[in-house]
Design an enzyme around this catalytic site. Structure first.
Site: not given
Ligand SMILES: [Zn+2]
Length: 904
Positions: A13, A15, A125, A351
């Site tokens: 994941h 980010d 997420d 996010h």
């Molecule tokens: Zn995230």
């Protein structure tokens, strides 16, 4: 029972930016990608890697590794590297409706260009999920949707007879949008790391699988088990093939496969025998204790949210419609620039970015991206509005003499619009000679005897401000730049009923007639009124707002509340023993600062004394990483001043009271809100969300322990008691709460100042204290009945979008002095976007039904239209719409439907 199939999906994941700035995560991303590609080269058993549902990873990687393009494409085509469907993993609630669609449109287009899109909606997420996600994803052809938050998995055994609305016995469920479309939803009931770092060693593997198989079994509705082999920024597991061979040896009854999302979802669908529960609409962790919903990211770094809204409006509500209309007149729609501006803006939509929950460097870089995207939008707005303006017939102003100064007012919203507009008009320009000399010449220009007229010859009340001589320049397409000096006037007036998706033309003309100023809106001391509303300002600065349609007065509304905040960028927590400081009952300084026939403005000043920060304990608690709910810090005894200057305006034709509040924040660790006690009896309220006017309960569920019940909003929040309603529109203020105070008070957060990121460690964020000058804007809209039937939602949406003006010349032209490019009707519909399709060149127009009843949509385009198609959200034509009459089409729109038409 059939043999269990364990689907191991490798992923990371990613980010893009979070607890480190973008470039530091970027360095690690390049390594991750190198390793994945190398593993594909070397290990034929390593079958696939899920690239986190976002195509931007490919851009980020290839930017520094362009030589890998061919290899990346090869593995995508082979179905090994699974990419898309999104461009980035957005926060669904904090990005506009159109942004949510463009993220999919652009992500899918890019993934297709590389070879293959993974057809699974992916929200691993996201901090809660929007109710319309199934409808959007279904229109785009997705097989299913996977998400990490919003629903509480409760497991199943014989004791569980009933589950609450936002609980599911299984990790698989049907998720339904308000329009009724539903889709298979996969909840990461054991998070997206339940197959992380699978051991190769037999003993360790036995322990690992015994636990993890059992964890999945608890929630699985079929014999298809999902194991997510990865986590946040997780490096690829290089010995996965060995680990799976160990597993196969240990558990001969389980079929372990290195899988991918599409195969997994197909397998679940094929194996389903049990009845799945249906979860409906928004997934906001309704059935939890309310502490970990992360909804307070909606008020973290409000300056970021305001910039985002400004950018979204410029791009989707101004530049795109204007360019689309210009293109019907021959202008070349700049798809490449729009894609660039959208991508630049969407780089701020992940996010951890738009939520304001990263370290300071991240948000500093976001400011610069906002500025870049904004500059492109501004150029395109100028270019397209100028293109249209030059086609407009302004010959109607010829009779006023050769020095008439016509200008065009564009209304790009979906409804006729009335409102005060400020326009800069150059009454003379000097291109020749030295600028210094021109400056003096322009100063000498006579500025007297102007009146303002509309294209029908009516005089319009206005006021004029002399801005003196000003430097400017033209940049012709085919010649060198042309600098000039101009004499500029600022003209302010109320533009009345400018056609929806259209424009009106006005001119400053020379005349000896006096500009007659009719009566003022000020009707008594500290009182102003128009045909719809009366506003009284009380001595403490609160407002009494009377809706003339109902006679109902909302009393003592619009005051400020300040409390301590010892939370972080994700979560608000009020300081211990803290008592709110409010402006209600406090003396305010009230001044009338504008009194014209079209607008009255009062300035209200409050000087609050508030604690300068939390006490010293907070620093210690943050450093020790004490969990939020256990923190005990109080507010400091030392104080600072918080001076709030509030401008309250009432325009002649407005159905709302516009408010702008400015203040300099000198304090840390606190929250400032503006409060509107509605005193309306209601159990639910309505709030603008993504393609949805969401109906939410005023009281949270029984399991909710958090004293705060703050939630997300886009443009407005509304409470009504069937007879009367109050809607508060905002610009970039994404957090509100309906207080459980017996008065149904609407609270809108206008500042939240905190000192750390939060989550998994200690990351100080001094800039999240938002020290310095801040200003916020909102509109108070009283109405009869609910916000949809009363049309208050239209006022609230229009509050977001400014008029665009463009000076032009007196000339004959091919289009009339006033028109709508696209007339339409459909009382409960809200228009969200107008653009040109990159694939077909068609005009794309999108609405959604705000209501839960069917509605009829009729359109009448001004431009020559051959065919009208119903289209899906990714602009693929679905079916042709029958022509009703020549030049007129009509279609039914289901409740809560998102409808996209494409006009050939
Ligand atoms: Zn995230």
């Amino acid at each position: 029972m059939n043999k269990i199939k364990a689907h191991i999906i490798s992923h990371s994941h990613w980010d893009r930016e979070w607890y480190m700035p973008y470039e530091k995560h970027h360095v690690k991303l390049v390594k991750l990608m190198d390793n994945i590609l190398e593993l594909f080269d070397k290990d034929p058993e390593f079958k696939s890697f899920h690239l986190d549902g976002q195509t931007i990873i490919l851009e980020d990687y290839l930017q520094v590794r362009p030589e890998m393009q061919e290899k990346v494409t090869k593995y995508i085509k082979e179905g090994k590297l699974c990419v898309g469907p999104w461009y980035i993993l957005q926060d669904e609630f904090l990005t506009s409706s159109e942004s949510n669609i463009r993220n999919l449109l652009i992500g899918m287009r890019d993934a297709k260009r590389f070879g293959k899109v993974t057809m699974v909606g992916y929200f691993p997420d996201a901090f809660g999920n929007i109710g319309q996600a199934p409808q959007i994803l279904k229109q785009a052809g997705m097989k299913g949707v996977a998400f990490g938050r919003g629903v509480k998995p409760v497991g199943f055994d014989n004791q569980v007879l009933e589950v609450d609305e936002y609980e599911s016995p299984f990790s698989e469920m049907l998720w339904q949008s308000p329009d009724g479309s539903s889709m298979l939803g996969i909840l990461f009931a054991n998070w997206y790391s339940n197959g992380i770092e699978i051991p190769v060693d037999e003993k360790e593997a036995k322990e690992f699988w015994d636990k993890h198989l059992k964890d999945v079994e608890r929630f699985a509705s079929t014999n298809q088990y999902l194991f997510m082999n990865g986590c946040d920024h997780q490096p690829v597991q290089k010995d996965l093939s060995d680990a799976l061979n160990t597993a196969r040896k240990l558990y001969p009854d389980v079929n372990f496969v290195h899988s991918n999302f599409e195969d997994y979802i197909d397998s679940v669908n094929a194996a389903l025998t049990k009845q799945l529960s249906v979860v409906r609409g928004e997934l906001r962790s309704q059935e939890t204790d309310g502490w970990w919903t992360l909804a307070n990211t909606a008020s973290s770094r409000i300056y970021i949210k305001q910039m985002n809204q400004k950018n979204q409006v410029a791009l989707e509500k101004l530049a795109e419609p204007l360019s689309a209309f210009a293109s019907t007149l021959g202008y070349e729609y700049p798809h490449h620039l729009f894609n660039y501006a959208w991508k630049t803006l969407m780089q701020n939509h992940p996010h951890d970015s738009i939520c304001g929950c990263s370290v300071d460097e991240v948000h500093r870089e976001m400011v610069s991206r906002f500025e870049k995207s904004m500059a492109v939008s501004e150029e395109l707005i100028t270019e397209s509005s100028k293109y249209i303006s030059e086609k407009i017939d302004t010959a109607c102003f010829t009779s006023y003499g050769s020095d008439s100064k016509p200008f065009v007012i564009y209304n790009t919203t979906g409804w006729d619009k009335t409102g005060v507009v400020e326009v800069l008009v150059d009454i003379e320009r000097q291109y020749r000679g030295a600028l210094v000399a021109s400056y003096e010449q322009m100063e000498a220009v006579d500025i007297s005897n102007w009146v303002l007229v509309d294209s029908k010859g009516n005089e319009v009340e206005f006021s004029i401000e002399d801005l003196g001589s000003n430097f400017g320049y033209d940049l012709p397409d085919d010649r060198f730049r042309k600098p000039y000096m101009a004499r500029t006037l600022k003209v302010t007036f109320e533009a009345e009923k400018v056609p929806a998706l259209g424009y009106s033309t006005y001119a400053l003309v020379r005349s000896n007639n006096k500009n007659v100023m009719a009566k003022s809106l000020v009707t008594s001391e500290n009182q102003m009124e128009n045909d719809y509303i009366k506003v009284n300002i009380n001595s403490d600065g609160t407002l009494n707002v009377t809706d003339k349609a109902t006679g109902h007065t909302f009393e003592d509304i619009c005051y400020y509340e300040n409390v301590g905040d010892i939370g972080n960028e994700y979560i608000f927590k009020q300081a211990e023993e803290d008592k709110a400081i409010v402006t209600k009952g406090m003396a305010a300084d009230i001044k009338l600062v504008e009194d014209s026939p079209y607008r009255a403005v009062y300035e209200i000043t409050h000087c609050l004394i508030i604690p300068e920060s939390a006490d010293e304990l907070l620093q210690e608690e943050m450093k020790k990483t004490i969990v939020i709910t256990d923190r005990k810090a109080k507010r400091s005894n030392k104080t600072v001043e918080l001076k709030i200057v509030t401008l309250v305006s009432l325009e002649k034709g407005s159905r709302g009271v516009k408010v702008k509040a400015s203040f300099e924040n000198k304090a840390m660790d606190h929250r400032l809100r503006v409060l509107f006690p509605t005193e309306l009896s209601a159990d639910t309220h309505f709030v603008d969300s993504i393609f949805e006017v969401a109906k939410r309960k005023n009281k949270p569920s029984k399991s909710w322990k958090n004293p705060s019940n703050c939630q997300h909003q886009q443009c407005f929040i509304s409470v009504d008691d069937i007879e009367c309603g109050l809607t508060i529109a905002n610009f970039g203020l994404n957090e509100y709460e309906v207080l459980r105070d017996g008065r149904n008070t609407i609270a809108v957060t206008i500042l939240r100042a905190v000192g750390e990121l939060g989550d998994w460690g200690y990351f100080p964020t001094p800039e999240a204290q938002c020290i310095g000058q801040q200003s916020v804007e909102f509109e108070i809209i009283p109405h009869k009945g609910n916000l949809i039937d009363s049309g208050a939602f239209i006022e609230a949406y229009q509050f977001q979008v400014p008029f665009i003006s463009c000076q032009t010349a007196v000339r004959s032209g091919t289009i009339p002095a006033e028109q709508s490019f696209l007339e339409w009707s459909g009382s409960s519909l809200a228009l969200t976007g107008v653009k040109q399709s990159q694939e077909t060149g068609d005009l794309i127009v999108r609405w959604y039904n705000t209501d839960v009843t069917e509605c009829n949509l009729e359109i009448k385009p001004a431009l020559e239209t051959h065919k009208v198609y119903l289209s899906n959200v990714i602009e693929e034509q679905v079916s042709e719409i029958d022509k009703q009459e020549p030049g007129q089409w009509s279609t039914k729109v289901k409740k809560a439907e998102i409808i996209t038409l494409s006009l050939s």
